[in-house]
Design an enzyme around this catalytic site. Structure first.
Site, PDB file in Angstrom:
ATOM      1  N   LYS A 184      -6.871   1.235  -3.460  1.00 33.09           N
ATOM      2  CA  LYS A 184      -6.653   0.594  -1.935  1.00 33.09           C
ATOM      3  C   LYS A 184      -6.542   1.666  -1.069  1.00 33.09           C
ATOM      4  O   LYS A 184      -7.148   1.236   0.121  1.00 33.09           O
ATOM      5  CB  LYS A 184      -5.420  -0.093  -2.112  1.00 33.09           C
ATOM      6  CG  LYS A 184      -4.563  -0.533  -0.947  1.00 33.09           C
ATOM      7  CD  LYS A 184      -5.416  -1.559  -0.285  1.00 33.09           C
ATOM      8  CE  LYS A 184      -4.393  -1.922   1.012  1.00 33.09           C
ATOM      9  NZ  LYS A 184      -5.361  -2.928   1.936  1.00 33.09           N
ATOM     10  N   THR A 221       0.924  -1.122  -0.142  1.00 26.42           N
ATOM     11  CA  THR A 221      -0.122  -0.011   0.139  1.00 26.42           C
ATOM     12  C   THR A 221       0.929   1.225   0.076  1.00 26.42           C
ATOM     13  O   THR A 221       1.511   1.460   1.101  1.00 26.42           O
ATOM     14  CB  THR A 221      -0.707   0.061   1.420  1.00 26.42           C
ATOM     15  OG1 THR A 221      -1.632  -1.127   1.339  1.00 26.42           O
ATOM     16  CG2 THR A 221      -1.831   1.058   1.065  1.00 26.42           C
ATOM     17  N   LYS A 274      -0.142   6.240   8.310  1.00 21.57           N
ATOM     18  CA  LYS A 274       0.326   6.468   7.154  1.00 21.57           C
ATOM     19  C   LYS A 274      -0.608   6.401   5.848  1.00 21.57           C
ATOM     20  O   LYS A 274      -0.561   7.393   5.098  1.00 21.57           O
ATOM     21  CB  LYS A 274       1.438   5.186   6.911  1.00 21.57           C
ATOM     22  CG  LYS A 274       2.070   5.334   5.411  1.00 21.57           C
ATOM     23  CD  LYS A 274       1.492   4.258   4.533  1.00 21.57           C
ATOM     24  CE  LYS A 274       1.741   2.624   5.021  1.00 21.57           C
ATOM     25  NZ  LYS A 274       1.082   1.963   3.902  1.00 21.57           N
TER      26      LYS A 274
END
Length: 296
Positions: free
Chosen positions: A170, A94, A239
């Site tokens: 995603k 990711t 993040k």
């Protein structure tokens, strides 16, 4: 198929093991060599370096963040330098849209191919080959990679010919999961303070309004206060919140709830929750309502 696999963390270890079980010839590299050695006992080959793992037609990387992907991809002995012409790098990590663009440009410039294929699912889904793969890149490459994706997950969704779009999808999905965790946590804090059993409340929700995996999985973790060991650590949730906000800024799309989610993760981390499961995000509301600190 001969496959290099880089990154044997919570997700990568199960994914690489499933490629071995499916009969692929897997060459695995991990920064901590004992994880590669453990996979070698199941039939893989342990690679001493990133470059050694690139002696394959396909290299899959499954790493924590942009900096980890950059470290193994660029520079001396990295994937771009070591991968043969016409081979393909599949990034299951990711990562940001910006890094996906850089990766694609670097691989195309080296005569290689790049496919983004991040996955939805927690470590238990990775171990059971029940992930959902989100793939984007050259269509002929994705078609050739289907046996790899079939070994990793239960379904592959091809979303674009542009690799970075898979990363956008995603990140958008992870944003929605975090929003579910936060809203579930607030609702559980409210009813819990009134004396309602959180497990019974969750059973009501998932039997009526919200019969969906995110509610069942994360609601269960919240109801039980089960945040260790982390399947996906809270600092990685922060993040992803930052990355989805960066994507929103790039595409001029306001995302006020994502801003809230980022700040809620910061509250969790400021309280010492870096290594808790990101489900602990939802426990911040109970903490603020006078309950225990997440993880205590």
């Amino acid at each position: 198929m001969r496959i290099g696999f880089i990154g044997l963390g919570n997700m990568g270890s199960g994914m690489a093991a499933n490629l071995v079980s499916a009969g692929h010839d897997v060459i695995a590299f991990n920064r901590s060599p004992e994880k590669a050695a453990a996979l070698a006992e199941r039939g893989a080959t342990a690679a001493p370096t990133v470059a050694a793992a690139c002696g394959a037609d396909v290299v899959v990387s499954m790493l924590a963040d942009d900096s980890a992907v950059e470290a193994v991809t660029f520079g001396a002995g990295g994937i771009v330098e070591s991968l043969a012409e016409d081979a393909v790098h599949v990034s299951a990590s990711t990562i940001s849209m910006a890094l996906a663009e850089r990766l694609n440009a670097a691989h195309v410039g080296a005569g290689q191919a790049f496919v983004s294929a991040p996955v939805f699912g927690r470590p238990e889904a990775a171990a059971a080959a029940k992930l959902f793969v989100v793939a984007a890149g050259p269509s002929e490459r994705i078609t050739a990679l289907q046996p790899v994706f079939d070994a990793l997950g239960q379904r592959t969704f091809v979303v674009s010919g542009d690799p970075k779009i898979a990363n956008l999808v995603k990140l958008s999905g992870n944003f929605l999961i975090a929003a579910v965790i936060e809203s579930l946590g607030e609702a559980m804090a409210l009813v819990g303070k009134a004396g309602v059993d959180k497990r019974e409340f969750l059973e009501l929700l998932t039997s009526t309004l919200f019969d969906a995996p995110a509610y069942r999985i994360y609601g269960g973790l919240l109801a039980d206060g089960q945040f260790e060991p982390a399947g996906f650590a809270a600092h990685l949730g922060l993040k992803d919140a930052r990355l989805v906000l960066a994507a929103g800024e790039q595409l001029e799309t306001p995302m006020p709830v994502a801003s809230l989610i980022r700040d809620r993760f910061l509250t969790l981390l400021a309280g010492g929750g870096h290594e808790l499961d990101w489900a602990a995000l939802g426990a911040v509301a109970t903490w603020e309502a006078g309950g225990p600190k997440p993880g205590s």
